[in-house]
Write a protein that holds these residues in place. Structure first.
Motif, PDB file in Angstrom:
ATOM      1  N   ASP A 113     -63.689  14.368  -2.266  1.00 31.59           N
ATOM      2  CA  ASP A 113     -65.186  14.909  -2.192  1.00 31.59           C
ATOM      3  C   ASP A 113     -66.072  14.023  -2.774  1.00 31.59           C
ATOM      4  O   ASP A 113     -65.483  13.234  -3.942  1.00 31.59           O
ATOM      5  CB  ASP A 113     -65.062  16.140  -2.482  1.00 31.59           C
ATOM      6  CG  ASP A 113     -66.176  17.113  -2.232  1.00 31.59           C
ATOM      7  OD1 ASP A 113     -67.141  16.418  -1.378  1.00 31.59           O
ATOM      8  OD2 ASP A 113     -66.168  18.466  -2.482  1.00 31.59           O
ATOM      9  N   SER A 171     -71.616  19.359  -1.972  1.00 35.23           N
ATOM     10  CA  SER A 171     -70.471  18.982  -1.799  1.00 35.23           C
ATOM     11  C   SER A 171     -70.102  18.330  -0.141  1.00 35.23           C
ATOM     12  O   SER A 171     -70.556  18.882   0.672  1.00 35.23           O
ATOM     13  CB  SER A 171     -69.209  19.943  -2.012  1.00 35.23           C
ATOM     14  OG  SER A 171     -68.046  19.649  -1.209  1.00 35.23           O
ATOM     15  N   ASP A 196     -67.694  17.327   1.176  1.00 31.70           N
ATOM     16  CA  ASP A 196     -66.597  17.752   2.028  1.00 31.70           C
ATOM     17  C   ASP A 196     -66.697  19.062   2.768  1.00 31.70           C
ATOM     18  O   ASP A 196     -66.528  19.211   3.719  1.00 31.70           O
ATOM     19  CB  ASP A 196     -65.310  17.998   0.964  1.00 31.70           C
ATOM     20  CG  ASP A 196     -64.004  18.121   1.682  1.00 31.70           C
ATOM     21  OD1 ASP A 196     -63.899  17.178   2.596  1.00 31.70           O
ATOM     22  OD2 ASP A 196     -63.218  19.401   1.637  1.00 31.70           O
ATOM     23  N   THR A 197     -67.512  19.999   1.981  1.00 33.22           N
ATOM     24  CA  THR A 197     -67.831  21.279   2.890  1.00 33.22           C
ATOM     25  C   THR A 197     -69.204  21.249   3.612  1.00 33.22           C
ATOM     26  O   THR A 197     -69.344  21.871   4.411  1.00 33.22           O
ATOM     27  CB  THR A 197     -68.073  22.517   1.600  1.00 33.22           C
ATOM     28  OG1 THR A 197     -68.673  22.140   0.476  1.00 33.22           O
ATOM     29  CG2 THR A 197     -66.475  22.697   1.434  1.00 33.22           C
ATOM     30  N   ASP A 198     -70.317  20.441   2.923  1.00 38.47           N
ATOM     31  CA  ASP A 198     -71.389  20.704   3.385  1.00 38.47           C
ATOM     32  C   ASP A 198     -71.880  19.605   4.367  1.00 38.47           C
ATOM     33  O   ASP A 198     -72.976  19.576   4.989  1.00 38.47           O
ATOM     34  CB  ASP A 198     -72.460  20.738   2.168  1.00 38.47           C
ATOM     35  CG  ASP A 198     -72.124  21.641   1.353  1.00 38.47           C
ATOM     36  OD1 ASP A 198     -71.678  22.672   1.591  1.00 38.47           O
ATOM     37  OD2 ASP A 198     -72.736  21.661   0.170  1.00 38.47           O
ATOM     38  N   THR A 248     -64.572  20.519  12.241  1.00 36.30           N
ATOM     39  CA  THR A 248     -63.761  21.354  11.200  1.00 36.30           C
ATOM     40  C   THR A 248     -62.362  20.532  10.907  1.00 36.30           C
ATOM     41  O   THR A 248     -61.886  20.980   9.849  1.00 36.30           O
ATOM     42  CB  THR A 248     -63.593  22.803  11.754  1.00 36.30           C
ATOM     43  OG1 THR A 248     -62.632  22.860  13.041  1.00 36.30           O
ATOM     44  CG2 THR A 248     -64.904  23.735  11.701  1.00 36.30           C
TER      45      THR A 248
END
Lengths: 472, 346
Positions: free
Chosen positions: A119, A162, A164-166, A190
């Motif tokens: 990340d 982040s 990785d998530t955003d 995803t």
């Protein structure tokens, strides 16, 4: 020579001690340990861990979970990205077609590994509102649009972005420019990992081949001038955290905590618990033995009875039950350890005190009118105390292990960090059976090392103070 | 007379045990009574569910009656000192009532059944380890004493100090990491595999499960023992009669085993037994790492489940073992050293 004679007792002891190699090793390690405790902030990678942050999950959220130590890269064929933090971005101003004048903060990251970081996290402390326009420039000139994020209503709050998530959908859009139809049909935003897309060579099979693209990456964060011009909007402490697959000197545990930090922060507790408890309990035992012997008669008999009660209690099991029922703090645990472990040196001291009390100098002191307590403290105790130093040193490892055992059972004091507690968490998470050796080896090794240190000291002193064991 | 000495020592041990049980009963009075009251409530709740066709007033009355009855049964209505004494006496016979959560292998809830099921497993493990430790410890100790300051002596003494403060449960974790995770040689824990094999294979299977716990105990145990033996033997070797024996030309082996070891026996036995007792008292929780279902493992489970009656029972049996060990220690010492028997009136 004259100086030697004046404080001869200590000098003599030191002359003997200097010849004990293992004793010197012990002294050396102890000195290093004390230095580390004194200068602890210099060694702690996470400075504010002592303020109750060890069990604060959000404090550790930027770390990777269960990452091996960084140096394991030496032994693996595929090098993993190491966790790093960049604190000082380059600041410049430029013209943006959409937003006009912008302030650009850029971080340069030299990626030279085979496996990309997990990340990229952007963090800052901000007040008012802020707008981040983020992009990642790759060594091949391509630009990954990381995202645009608007923050508002902040009051010296931490902001966190982040990748990785955003930034998953943006990374997927980037991959769409290159990847084949077939590869894209089998995936969506995803299922891909943004960092794998950003740090791989482009191509039709980039989603599966993941060939690392090494070189210098530049992460740019642009903040438009309409935000920076307003003095209500403050942005400070902007930093980029690269969450690697390997991390720090001793890796991280499954709660993302840095194990090296835990080890350093636990050292002072191990030393303190070990030393304080054993010094107090041995001193108490020595005084108990002397008083019992000096007064003799009824006092001696009743004191021996009390001694036998305490000597007949298995300390560890009672400690477990006491801790399980009363859930005490570390101070009470130490108190209980003292109450139940002073018995060790009583009998030897008592028999020695029986001999000393018949010596002529005690008679002389009595004849001169010294009181009982004066004789005990001024004449008998000073002779016997040096012998107890060895017992004190040898009692330290046991004490450290007692505390660690209680912590291992989950009965430790949750407001402090000890090595036993680290091992408790490791045991609870099944670290042994999952092969997370970096979580289990260091805490136990340091418990053993502290034990060995005091064993070295204790055995060396024992050898000097008990001349019958001398081999030379 | 050894007989009277032994009798006196055993009686003193029993008295100490009763006294300790009284102290424990007093120390943990509050929490035990709370658990008992909770258990009574639970029992009444269960029993009242079985009652059918009763009016609410009747039910209430029955409840109050039943509660009164049970409180009388457990003597919770008596003055505090009497309650403490009553429970201490029950504790002497290991009667701690029913556990709150834990069940024995056969499903019994009685604390006595649970601890007596675990006791033999701990005994088997620790006595086997003790025998192996003693064999290695004595032979190594004698070797070390023969050439004090030699290479072997120095190296083993160094290792002794190195492992002095090593927790046995950590070594257990290390061995699991090595032998179970990396080499995949042994099972990680338990008494037997499931399904349990029969006949000779049962024995082999048990041995395989015992290997790692045994290895842990032995690897840590014999160092200290050999060091103590070395020191005791060395002290005796400096005595005059040893020098005279050597001067008379008696072979070194005979001096060592005949003269030295005979004199060294009493303190040696004390040290060895004391060391073993210490390991039972201190290292017992290492069983939990191997899920070896002995008394040590019982501590783990009882702590995790917060099962107070089992915890008390476990403490009682460990204390009994400890006191028993001290008695055996004194009896052997008295047997080996004739001066002790007469009670110090030599």
């Amino acid at each position: 020579m004259s100086a030697k004679k004046s404080n001869s007792r200590f000098q003599e002891f030191w002359d003997d001690f200097r010849r004990e190699k293992s004793g010197l090793i012990g002294l050396g390690i102890l000195a290093v340990a004390i230095l580390v405790v004194i200068f602890e902030p210099l060694f702690l990678p996470y400075k504010d861990v002592n303020e109750g942050n060890w069990r604060n999950i959000s404090y550790w959220e930027d770390n990777s979970s269960a990452a091996p130590p960084a140096w394991t890269n030496i032994f693996t064929s595929k090098k993993s990205a190491v966790s790093t933090t960049f604190n000082s971005p380059e600041v410049s101003t430029e013209e943006d077609p959409n937003y006009g004048l912008v302030t650009t903060y850029s971080f340069k990251y030299n990626y030279k590994y085979d496996l990309p970081p997990l990340d990229l996290i952007i963090r800052a402390k901000a007040s008012g509102m802020s707008l981040f326009l983020m992009e990642l420039e790759r060594p091949d000139g391509n630009i990954v649009p990381v995202g645009e994020q608007f923050f508002e209503g902040l009051n010296e709050d931490q902001i966190r972005f982040s990748m990785d998530t955003d930034a998953a959908s943006n990374a997927y859009e980037f991959a769409r420019q290159f990847a084949s139809e077939e590869a894209l049909a089998n995936s969506d935003s995803t299922t891909i990992r943004p960092t794998f897309v950003a740090f791989s060579e482009t191509g039709s099979d980039m989603l599966s081949a993941r060939v690392p693209l090494k070189g210098t990456y530049t992460l740019r964060i642009r903040v438009p001038s309409f935000i920076t011009d307003d003095s209500n909007n403050v942005l400070e402490d902007l930093r980029l955290i690269v969450t690697g697959r390997v991390s720090g000197i001793l890796g991280t545990d499954t709660y993302k905590r840095d194990i090296f930090t835990g080890i350093v922060a636990g050292l002072k507790w191990a030393l303190f618990i070990g030393l304080a408890t054993s010094v107090v309990s041995v001193l108490f035992g020595v005084m108990y033995g002397i008083i019992s012997a000096y007064f003799g008669g009824f006092v001696d008999t009743s004191m021996q009875f009390v001694y036998q009660i305490f000597a007949g209690i298995p300390v560890m099991p009672l400690l477990i039950v006491l801790a399980a029922i009363f859930k005490p703090s570390i101070w009470i645990i130490m108190g209980v350890m003292i109450v139940f472990s002073w018995t060790g040196s009583v009998m030897t001291v008592r028999s020695m005190a029986f001999q000393i009390k018949e010596e002529t100098f005690v008679e002389a002191a009595k004849a001169l009118g010294s009181g009982k307590w004066r004789i005990i403290f001024k004449h008998i105790a000073p002779i016997l105390l040096p012998y107890s130093f060895a017992s004190m040193a040898l009692a330290v490892p046991g004490t450290i292990v007692y505390e660690a055992s209680l912590s291992l059972l989950g009965l430790g004091d949750p407001t402090i960090i000890t090595w036993g507690q680290i091992l408790h968490d490791a045991q609870n998470s099944g670290a042994t059976l999952n092969g997370l050796w970096w979580w289990i080896v260091p805490p136990g090794l340091f418990i053993a090392l502290m034990g060995a240190t005091f064993a070295f000291l204790g055995f060396a002193m024992d050898k000097i103070l008990n001349p019958k064991l001398r081999t030379r | 007379m050894y007989k009277w000495f032994a009798l006196k020592r055993i009686l003193r041990g029993l008295f100490m045990f009763v006294l300790l049980m009284f102290i424990f009963s007093w120390l943990f009075n509050q929490v035990t009574e709370k658990t008992q009251r909770d258990q009574i409530d639970e029992r009444i709740k269960q029993e009242s569910m079985r009652l059918k066709n009763v009016r609410p007033e009747q039910m209430l009355e029955w409840r109050l009656n039943r509660e009164d009855q049970l409180i009388k049964l457990y003597r919770l209505d008596r003055p505090m000192m009497e309650r403490v004494l009553y429970r201490a006496l029950r504790g002497v016979t290991f009667d701690f009532g029913d556990s709150t959560v834990i069940k024995s292998g056969k499903g019994e809830r009685e604390v006595r059944a649970i601890i007596f099921e675990a006791l033999p497993r701990t005994m088997v493990l620790f006595t086997t380890a003790a025998v192996i430790q003693m064999l290695i410890g004595i032979s190594l100790g004698l070797k070390k004493a023969q050439k004090p300051g030699g290479k072997l002596d120095k190296a083993t003494s160094f290792t002794t100090m190195l492992v002095f403060g090593m927790p046995s449960w950590w070594l257990a974790m290390m061995l699991i990491l090595l032998f179970v995770y990396v080499l995949k040689l042994f099972p990680s824990g338990g008494l037997n595999s499931v399904p349990t094999p029969e006949g000779f294979m049962f024995f082999l299977d048990r041995l395989k499960h015992m290997a790692l716990p045994l290895l842990t105990l032995v690897l840590l145990g014999f160092w200290g023992m050999s060091f103590t033996i070395r020191n005791i033997v060395l002290t005796i070797l400096q005595e005059d009669y040893i020098m005279s024996a050597r001067a008379r030309g008696i072979p070194e082996r005979k001096v060592l085993f005949g003269h030295t070891l005979r004199t060294a026996a009493p303190p040696l036995v004390t040290m060895v037994l004391l060391g073993l007792l210490g390991s039972i008292g201190g290292a017992i929780i290492f069983e939990g790492i191997f899920s070896w279902p002995g008394l040590g493992n019982l501590y783990w489970i009882a702590v995790q489940q917060n099962d107070i009656p089992v915890l008390m029972g476990d403490l009682a049996i460990t204390t009994a073992l400890w006191q028993g060990g001290l008695i055996v220690l004194d009896l052997t010492y008295g047997f080996l050293d004739p001066r002790i028997k007469v009670g110090g009136k030599a």
